[in-house]
Motif scaffolding. Structure first.
Motif, PDB file in Angstrom:
ATOM      1  N   ARG A  54       0.846  -1.191   0.000  1.00 17.74           N
ATOM      2  CA  ARG A  54       0.000   0.000   0.000  1.00 17.74           C
ATOM      3  C   ARG A  54       0.880   1.240   0.000  1.00 17.74           C
ATOM      4  O   ARG A  54       1.952   1.245   0.595  1.00 17.74           O
ATOM      5  CB  ARG A  54      -0.884   0.038   1.252  1.00 17.74           C
ATOM      6  CG  ARG A  54      -1.757  -1.170   1.479  1.00 17.74           C
ATOM      7  CD  ARG A  54      -3.059  -1.092   0.832  1.00 17.74           C
ATOM      8  NE  ARG A  54      -3.703   0.164   1.166  1.00 17.74           N
ATOM      9  CZ  ARG A  54      -4.990   0.358   1.125  1.00 17.74           C
ATOM     10  NH1 ARG A  54      -5.766  -0.622   0.780  1.00 17.74           N
ATOM     11  NH2 ARG A  54      -5.514   1.518   1.401  1.00 17.74           N
ATOM     12  N   ASP A  55       0.439   2.300  -0.615  1.00 17.52           N
ATOM     13  CA  ASP A  55       1.172   3.560  -0.604  1.00 17.52           C
ATOM     14  C   ASP A  55       1.045   4.180   0.792  1.00 17.52           C
ATOM     15  O   ASP A  55      -0.055   4.495   1.243  1.00 17.52           O
ATOM     16  CB  ASP A  55       0.598   4.515  -1.649  1.00 17.52           C
ATOM     17  CG  ASP A  55       1.289   5.873  -1.630  1.00 17.52           C
ATOM     18  OD1 ASP A  55       2.405   5.969  -1.078  1.00 17.52           O
ATOM     19  OD2 ASP A  55       0.718   6.822  -2.185  1.00 17.52           O
ATOM     20  N   ILE A  56       2.156   4.317   1.488  1.00 18.50           N
ATOM     21  CA  ILE A  56       2.131   4.897   2.821  1.00 18.50           C
ATOM     22  C   ILE A  56       2.770   6.284   2.846  1.00 18.50           C
ATOM     23  O   ILE A  56       3.036   6.842   3.903  1.00 18.50           O
ATOM     24  CB  ILE A  56       2.828   3.976   3.847  1.00 18.50           C
ATOM     25  CG1 ILE A  56       4.281   3.749   3.455  1.00 18.50           C
ATOM     26  CG2 ILE A  56       2.075   2.663   3.987  1.00 18.50           C
ATOM     27  CD1 ILE A  56       5.098   3.104   4.554  1.00 18.50           C
ATOM     28  N   GLY A  57       3.015   6.848   1.677  1.00 20.62           N
ATOM     29  CA  GLY A  57       3.658   8.151   1.582  1.00 20.62           C
ATOM     30  C   GLY A  57       2.855   9.288   2.183  1.00 20.62           C
ATOM     31  O   GLY A  57       3.417  10.314   2.550  1.00 20.62           O
ATOM     32  N   THR A  58       1.543   9.130   2.292  1.00 24.26           N
ATOM     33  CA  THR A  58       0.713  10.226   2.794  1.00 24.26           C
ATOM     34  C   THR A  58       0.120   9.944   4.174  1.00 24.26           C
ATOM     35  O   THR A  58      -0.699  10.721   4.658  1.00 24.26           O
ATOM     36  CB  THR A  58      -0.442  10.501   1.811  1.00 24.26           C
ATOM     37  OG1 THR A  58      -1.223   9.313   1.674  1.00 24.26           O
ATOM     38  CG2 THR A  58       0.084  10.944   0.457  1.00 24.26           C
ATOM     39  N   LEU A  59       0.514   8.862   4.822  1.00 22.83           N
ATOM     40  CA  LEU A  59      -0.019   8.569   6.154  1.00 22.83           C
ATOM     41  C   LEU A  59       0.485   9.586   7.165  1.00 22.83           C
ATOM     42  O   LEU A  59       1.631  10.023   7.117  1.00 22.83           O
ATOM     43  CB  LEU A  59       0.387   7.169   6.599  1.00 22.83           C
ATOM     44  CG  LEU A  59      -0.237   6.013   5.838  1.00 22.83           C
ATOM     45  CD1 LEU A  59       0.241   4.687   6.407  1.00 22.83           C
ATOM     46  CD2 LEU A  59      -1.742   6.082   5.899  1.00 22.83           C
ATOM     47  N   ASP A  60      -0.370   9.960   8.102  1.00 22.28           N
ATOM     48  CA  ASP A  60      -0.015  10.923   9.139  1.00 22.28           C
ATOM     49  C   ASP A  60      -0.523  10.401  10.484  1.00 22.28           C
ATOM     50  O   ASP A  60      -1.729  10.488  10.764  1.00 22.28           O
ATOM     51  CB  ASP A  60      -0.633  12.280   8.824  1.00 22.28           C
ATOM     52  CG  ASP A  60      -0.318  13.328   9.871  1.00 22.28           C
ATOM     53  OD1 ASP A  60       0.580  13.101  10.714  1.00 22.28           O
ATOM     54  OD2 ASP A  60      -0.974  14.385   9.848  1.00 22.28           O
ATOM     55  N   PRO A  61       0.352   9.859  11.331  1.00 21.42           N
ATOM     56  CA  PRO A  61      -0.086   9.324  12.614  1.00 21.42           C
ATOM     57  C   PRO A  61      -0.283  10.399  13.689  1.00 21.42           C
ATOM     58  O   PRO A  61      -0.642  10.078  14.811  1.00 21.42           O
ATOM     59  CB  PRO A  61       1.053   8.381  13.011  1.00 21.42           C
ATOM     60  CG  PRO A  61       2.260   9.010  12.392  1.00 21.42           C
ATOM     61  CD  PRO A  61       1.767   9.606  11.096  1.00 21.42           C
ATOM     62  N   SER A  62      -0.058  11.661  13.365  1.00 21.17           N
ATOM     63  CA  SER A  62      -0.157  12.718  14.373  1.00 21.17           C
ATOM     64  C   SER A  62      -1.605  12.893  14.831  1.00 21.17           C
ATOM     65  O   SER A  62      -2.553  12.537  14.131  1.00 21.17           O
ATOM     66  CB  SER A  62       0.390  14.030  13.830  1.00 21.17           C
ATOM     67  OG  SER A  62      -0.436  14.520  12.801  1.00 21.17           O
ATOM     68  N   THR A  63      -1.727  13.446  16.025  1.00 20.00           N
ATOM     69  CA  THR A  63      -3.042  13.736  16.588  1.00 20.00           C
ATOM     70  C   THR A  63      -2.887  14.847  17.608  1.00 20.00           C
ATOM     71  O   THR A  63      -1.777  15.225  17.958  1.00 20.00           O
ATOM     72  CB  THR A  63      -3.670  12.489  17.235  1.00 20.00           C
ATOM     73  OG1 THR A  63      -5.033  12.762  17.563  1.00 20.00           O
ATOM     74  CG2 THR A  63      -2.936  12.081  18.501  1.00 20.00           C
ATOM     75  N   GLU A  64      -4.004  15.355  18.079  1.00 20.51           N
ATOM     76  CA  GLU A  64      -3.967  16.341  19.155  1.00 20.51           C
ATOM     77  C   GLU A  64      -4.364  15.644  20.433  1.00 20.51           C
ATOM     78  O   GLU A  64      -5.372  14.934  20.485  1.00 20.51           O
ATOM     79  CB  GLU A  64      -4.926  17.499  18.863  1.00 20.51           C
ATOM     80  CG  GLU A  64      -4.784  18.619  19.854  1.00 20.51           C
ATOM     81  CD  GLU A  64      -5.590  19.849  19.465  1.00 20.51           C
ATOM     82  OE1 GLU A  64      -6.318  20.344  20.356  1.00 20.51           O
ATOM     83  OE2 GLU A  64      -5.509  20.273  18.304  1.00 20.51           O
TER      84      GLU A  64
END
Length: 93
Positions: A54-64
């Motif tokens: 899977r393309d994981i180039g745009t994943l963002d695990p950040s959160t507030e």
């Protein structure tokens, strides 16, 4: 040495390596262990679906969390007797 491939493998390895009183402290729950039993039952219902290639180039695990942006939300709860599990356990955690 055994290959550790699951949480049950970790549990069995801990049971073999730790003194019995320490393993029972870590492995058990309080009083009648009702909450522990419910947590284990609920976790058995969780199923993870493996997704490969899977393309994981745009994943963002950040959160507030607590009003602050966190790049990778990882937190530790208080860890009782960590020093008995591993030398300098509190520092390592």
């Amino acid at each position: 040495m055994s290959i550790v491939a699951s949480t049950e493998d970790f549990r069995e390895l801990a049971r073999r390596r730790l003194p019995p009183f320490l393993f029972e402290y870590i492995d058990g729950g309080s009083y009648s262990e009702t909450t522990l039993g419910r947590n284990l039952s609920d976790l058995r219902e969780v199923q993870l679906r493996q997704r490969v290639l899977r393309d994981i180039g745009t994943l963002d695990p950040s959160t507030e969390l607590f009003g602050r942006k966190m790049a990778l939300p990882v937190a530790l709860a208080p860890i009782g007797l960590a020093g008995m599990n591993a030398r300098r356990g509190e520092v390592q955690a």
